[in-house]
Design a protein around this motif. Structure first.
Motif, mmCIF file in Angstrom:
data_model
loop_
_atom_site.group_PDB
_atom_site.id
_atom_site.type_symbol
_atom_site.label_atom_id
_atom_site.label_comp_id
_atom_site.label_asym_id
_atom_site.label_seq_id
_atom_site.Cartn_x
_atom_site.Cartn_y
_atom_site.Cartn_z
ATOM 1 N N MET A 117 12.585 62.155 30.103
ATOM 2 C CA MET A 117 14.046 62.195 30.185
ATOM 3 C C MET A 117 14.651 61.085 29.194
ATOM 4 O O MET A 117 14.292 59.702 29.176
ATOM 5 N N ILE A 118 15.758 61.468 28.445
ATOM 6 C CA ILE A 118 16.444 60.367 27.412
ATOM 7 C C ILE A 118 17.464 59.871 28.466
ATOM 8 O O ILE A 118 18.410 60.378 29.030
ATOM 9 N N MET A 119 17.290 58.519 28.444
ATOM 10 C CA MET A 119 18.487 57.759 29.083
ATOM 11 C C MET A 119 19.980 57.739 28.347
ATOM 12 O O MET A 119 19.806 57.436 27.164
ATOM 13 N N GLU A 120 20.712 58.032 28.899
ATOM 14 C CA GLU A 120 22.230 57.652 28.451
ATOM 15 C C GLU A 120 22.501 56.273 28.331
ATOM 16 O O GLU A 120 22.393 55.465 29.154
ATOM 17 N N ASN A 121 23.249 55.907 27.342
ATOM 18 C CA ASN A 121 23.563 54.470 26.862
ATOM 19 C C ASN A 121 25.235 54.731 27.556
ATOM 20 O O ASN A 121 26.193 55.275 26.770
ATOM 21 N N ILE A 122 25.198 54.017 28.607
ATOM 22 C CA ILE A 122 26.776 54.095 29.078
ATOM 23 C C ILE A 122 27.594 53.138 28.318
ATOM 24 O O ILE A 122 28.768 53.030 28.877
ATOM 25 N N PHE A 123 27.094 52.362 27.452
ATOM 26 C CA PHE A 123 28.146 51.447 26.466
ATOM 27 C C PHE A 123 28.702 51.935 25.281
ATOM 28 O O PHE A 123 29.103 51.478 24.627
ATOM 29 N N SER A 124 28.720 53.352 25.238
ATOM 30 C CA SER A 124 28.820 53.935 24.028
ATOM 31 C C SER A 124 30.318 54.333 23.824
ATOM 32 O O SER A 124 30.885 54.653 22.669
ATOM 33 N N SER A 125 30.996 53.996 24.894
ATOM 34 C CA SER A 125 32.438 54.172 24.852
ATOM 35 C C SER A 125 33.067 52.941 25.591
ATOM 36 O O SER A 125 32.443 52.330 26.404
ATOM 37 N N GLY A 126 34.602 52.657 25.115
ATOM 38 C CA GLY A 126 35.136 51.692 25.905
ATOM 39 C C GLY A 126 35.658 50.917 24.827
ATOM 40 O O GLY A 126 35.373 50.979 23.689
ATOM 41 N N GLU A 127 36.834 50.242 25.265
ATOM 42 C CA GLU A 127 37.515 49.253 24.204
ATOM 43 C C GLU A 127 36.852 47.895 24.197
ATOM 44 O O GLU A 127 36.666 47.132 25.147
ATOM 45 N N LYS A 128 36.209 47.607 22.990
ATOM 46 C CA LYS A 128 35.691 46.389 22.488
ATOM 47 C C LYS A 128 36.480 45.119 23.160
ATOM 48 O O LYS A 128 37.740 45.112 22.775
ATOM 49 N N GLN A 129 36.057 44.276 23.834
ATOM 50 C CA GLN A 129 36.648 42.982 23.980
ATOM 51 C C GLN A 129 36.298 41.807 23.095
ATOM 52 O O GLN A 129 35.170 41.518 23.163
ATOM 53 N N GLN A 130 37.301 41.045 22.887
ATOM 54 C CA GLN A 130 37.146 39.852 22.238
ATOM 55 C C GLN A 130 36.924 38.454 23.139
ATOM 56 O O GLN A 130 37.214 38.767 24.325
ATOM 57 N N ILE A 131 36.406 37.507 22.722
ATOM 58 C CA ILE A 131 36.502 36.350 23.574
ATOM 59 C C ILE A 131 37.616 36.021 24.206
ATOM 60 O O ILE A 131 37.805 35.473 25.453
ATOM 61 N N ALA A 132 38.687 36.087 23.188
ATOM 62 C CA ALA A 132 39.911 35.520 23.563
ATOM 63 C C ALA A 132 40.418 36.593 24.873
ATOM 64 O O ALA A 132 41.161 36.157 25.892
ATOM 65 N N ASP A 133 40.073 37.870 25.056
ATOM 66 C CA ASP A 133 40.365 38.699 25.998
ATOM 67 C C ASP A 133 39.757 38.172 27.078
ATOM 68 O O ASP A 133 40.275 38.163 28.293
#
Length: 183
Positions: free
Chosen positions: A1-17
């Motif tokens: 079974m191929i594991m889904e990458n749950i990090f493929s979507s979402g708003e990238k956060q910067q260190i400042a955030d």
């Protein structure tokens, strides 16, 4: 079974955030504990490596873990006075104002964090206000073992400091935990 990458979507956060959110969290914690100095505060969030801190799958992991935590809080007969929740790009967080001793609440928090792989993704801090000084109760103060690394079971702090594991390795492990949690 191929594991889904749950990090493929979402708003990238910067260190400042992340740093701004840390400041917002500290301000909220201070505000709550100044109004309720006799109670303790349980602040709960996910420990997520990398720039994606929140998306629908991470939110599902958070909610599933929070369900487990709240069951443990009920089993411990804690009187929860108030709950505040955040759902931001930097992640979901819950804040529980609890009428009990910080030591009792921390023991329950540690049990939750260590119970299973899902709990190990969480950071549950217990804070108090002693004469105007806000402080966090540590595992060490309760003579509890430190957290273990998600990947190699060594002390988590040592692995984090030495960057023993890549962000991708950690994210892959978190994706596995997601799969296991929702099978």
């Amino acid at each position: 079974m191929i594991m889904e990458n749950i990090f493929s979507s979402g708003e990238k956060q910067q260190i400042a955030d992340v740093l701004a959110n840390k400041d917002d969290r500290a301000a909220l914690q201070k505000q709550i504990l100044e109004k309720h100095p006799e109670d303790c505060l349980l602040a709960v969030k996910l420990n997520i490596p990398g720039p994606i801190k929140n998306n629908s799958r991470l939110k599902s992991l958070f909610e599933k873990g929070i369900d487990q935590l709240e069951k443990e809080l009920k089993l411990s007969n804690f009187k929860i006075i108030a709950v505040k929740s955040w759902d931001k790009g930097t992640g979901c967080e819950n804040f529980y104002l609890i009428k009990n001793t910080a030591a009792n609440v921390k023991k329950t928090a540690v049990s939750f964090e260590d119970k299973n792989d899902l709990g190990r993704l969480f950071d549950a801090d217990v804070l108090t206000n002693k004469k105007g000084i806000i402080s966090s109760l540590s595992r060490k103060q309760l003579k509890q073992n430190g957290r273990k690394c998600l990947i190699c079971q060594r002390p988590a702090k040592k692995c984090a400091r030495s960057r023993r594991h890549t962000i991708k390795e950690l994210q892959d492990r978190i994706s596995e935990i997601y799969e296991e949690s929702f099978q």
